[in-house]
Design an enzyme around this catalytic site. Structure first.
Site, PDB file in Angstrom:
ATOM      1  CG  HIS A   1      68.521  -8.077 -17.577  1.00  0.00           C
ATOM      2  ND1 HIS A   1      68.284  -6.729 -17.582  1.00  0.00           N
ATOM      3  CD2 HIS A   1      69.173  -8.341 -16.423  1.00  0.00           C
ATOM      4  CE1 HIS A   1      68.753  -6.198 -16.467  1.00  0.00           C
ATOM      5  NE2 HIS A   1      69.296  -7.162 -15.743  1.00  0.00           N
TER       6      HIS A   1
ATOM      7  CG  ASP B   1      63.506  -2.404  -8.870  1.00  0.00           C
ATOM      8  OD1 ASP B   1      64.029  -3.121  -7.998  1.00  0.00           O
ATOM      9  OD2 ASP B   1      64.153  -1.886  -9.795  1.00  0.00           O
TER      10      ASP B   1
ATOM     11  NE  ARG C   1      68.403  -4.486  -3.127  1.00  0.00           N
ATOM     12  CZ  ARG C   1      68.512  -4.954  -4.380  1.00  0.00           C
ATOM     13  NH1 ARG C   1      67.647  -4.622  -5.305  1.00  0.00           N
ATOM     14  NH2 ARG C   1      69.498  -5.761  -4.702  1.00  0.00           N
TER      15      ARG C   1
ATOM     16  CB  SER D   1      65.770  -5.771  -8.125  1.00  0.00           C
ATOM     17  OG  SER D   1      66.146  -4.673  -8.899  1.00  0.00           O
TER      18      SER D   1
ATOM     19  CE  LYS E   1      64.919  -3.480 -12.584  1.00  0.00           C
ATOM     20  NZ  LYS E   1      66.007  -2.859 -11.900  1.00  0.00           N
TER      21      LYS E   1
HETATM   22  N1  URA Z   1      70.275  -4.720 -11.337  1.00  0.00           N
HETATM   23  C1  URA Z   1      69.016  -4.472 -10.918  1.00  0.00           C
HETATM   24  O1  URA Z   1      68.167  -4.007 -11.673  1.00  0.00           O
HETATM   25  N2  URA Z   1      68.707  -4.737  -9.624  1.00  0.00           N
HETATM   26  C2  URA Z   1      69.590  -5.246  -8.752  1.00  0.00           C
HETATM   27  O2  URA Z   1      69.247  -5.477  -7.611  1.00  0.00           O
HETATM   28  C3  URA Z   1      70.904  -5.495  -9.196  1.00  0.00           C
HETATM   29  C4  URA Z   1      71.211  -5.224 -10.507  1.00  0.00           C
END
Ligand code: URA
Length: 424
Positions: free
Chosen positions: A80, A159, A166, A181, A185
């Site tokens: 990621h 999320d 946010r 966040s 995932k």
């Molecule tokens: N990418 C995400 O998935 N969440 C965040 O808060 C920032 C970047």
């Protein structure tokens, strides 16, 4: 439990219990807490932070708000990136790690704002399908060890809702919130090995090395606490990654590396990150894994894996031999040096925004994108450009007047003038 008590506790730096965090996330996801109370809590987190235990509890609560993927394949790995400009590394690392025997099962996102998304890049390949039933995803992984699909189904609905809030309330830039966040995932997609590439610099969420290091350490810790083989690295995003920015342009650059024709800094970074994944998957020492990563590319195996995955996902795999079959822009404009100059630095975020304005990105989720649009850089920090040299080329199929974008593109560069005649 009630939201006001929870907001006050965080405001006063009193740690929340796991139960309180679970209740807050569940109640907000189920529309039992209004946006204004959740916004107040998120702002309190931005100001006062969360402990590691609270961050872990928040990560778990968001992960558990939806499905947790259970793939019927042997050990899987995922990589990621926290997002950057010109970041096509998945298109290189995925096939390279797959060729070295690691199953790379990726669920990726689309681009928003100045950063691109892997799904958009792959969809620039004619016919490429990114929404697949799980059985097909698994079948491709069994055959090629590499597949990328868009995040689908009911993964982390908490999320989705919290991230949108946010974005609208100035509460994105909080290390515990970003960590929870991303990690919720990643834990919901449930890979066994997880490499986290935390980008740092002008084109990234984390502008300083200190902040990026903090986020990296926290994410690695949370991943390991959740039982994953997890490593986080901090990599530079002060200049765009590689030369090309924009969807089809980035696929084309990734193909040049997979064909073995480009051994520059992007190739080196991808080989290092691939090696980290192979180490996590127990393939050997770092040096052995680096050699394996390079062999995946030099042997042509990584390109063959990419070709087969494209075929299986319905895409036009002839691009592997002929990049001109990718979308080509109708218009292009060469930005040239008006005088002799030395390039000092680049603002990656500004270049990402210029690429977006050329059509390569979206400002809101519903915008459509021009797959052919983007920028090809012809210089790097430290380079001297002489009057008339092409500094970069802008591409678009939707914009034919480059007056505004060429000014923005030049403004993204910091340079000093060099006296004329200095070329001799
Ligand atoms: N990418 C995400 O998935 N969440 C965040 O808060 C920032 C970047």
């Amino acid at each position: 439990m009630n939201a006001v008590d929870i907001i006050n506790k965080t405001k006063n730096s009193v740690p929340l219990t796991d139960e309180e965090i679970k209740w807050l996330v569940r109640s907000y996801t189920n529309d039992e807490i209004p946006d204004y109370q959740m916004s107040a809590w998120l702002m309190a987190v931005c100001m006062k932070g969360l402990t590691e235990e609270e961050t872990l509890a928040l990560t778990y609560a968001m992960r558990d708000s939806g499905d947790i993927l259970q793939l019927d394949v042997p050990m899987t790995a995922d990589k990621h990136s926290t997002g950057g400009v010109g970041d096509k590394t998945t298109l290189i690392i995925g096939p390279a790690a797959a060729a070295a025997g690691v199953c790379m099962a990726k669920m990726s996102g689309r681009g928003l704002g100045h950063t691109g998304g892997t799904i958009d890049k792959l969809e620039s390949i004619s016919g490429f399908r990114t929404e697949l039933p799980m059985e097909e995803f698994e079948a491709i992984l069994r055959e090629t060890n590499f597949s990328v699909i868009s995040q689908s189904g009911n993964i982390c609905p908490a999320d989705k809702k919290i991230y949108a809030l946010r974005n609208a309330t100035g509460t994105v830039d909080s290390i515990p919130l970003i960590c929870a966040s991303i990690m919720s995932k990643k834990l919901a997609t449930n890979a066994d090995c997880l490499l986290l590439d935390v980008k740092c610099g002008s084109g990234a969420f984390m502008k300083t090395h200190e902040e990026a290091q903090k986020l990296a350490m926290l994410m690695e810790k949370i991943g390991n606490m959740a039982g994953k083989r997890c490593k986080a690295v901090v990599t530079d995003m002060n200049t765009p990654l590689g030369k090309n920015i924009g969807n089809a342009l980035e696929v084309s650059e990734a193909l040049e590396i997979l064909r073995g024709n480009d051994k520059g800094s992007l190739y080196e970074l991808c080989m290092q990150l691939t090696a980290e994944i192979l180490v996590l998957a127990d393939k050997g020492s770092y040096d052995e894994c680096l050699a394996m990563a390079k062999e995946s590319v030099s042997s042509g195996k990584a390109l063959e894996i990419f070709r087969r995955t494209i075929e299986l996902q319905g895409g036009d795999a002839r691009i592997c031999d002929d990049s001109s079959l990718l979308p080509q822009a109708k218009y292009c404009y060469e930005v040239r040096a008006a005088r002799n100059m030395r390039i000092l630095s680049m603002d990656s975020q500004a270049l990402g925004m210029t690429s977006l304005l050329l059509g390569a990105g979206r400002l809101s989720k519903s915008d459509t994108i021009d797959m052919s649009a983007g920028i090809v850089m012809n210089c790097a920090p430290g380079d001297c450009m002489y009057e008339g040299d092409v500094i970069m080329t802008l591409y678009s199929s939707v914009i034919s007047d480059f007056t505004e974008t060429s000014v923005r593109a030049l403004d993204a560069l910091e340079y000093t003038d060099m006296p004329s005649g200095s070329e001799n």
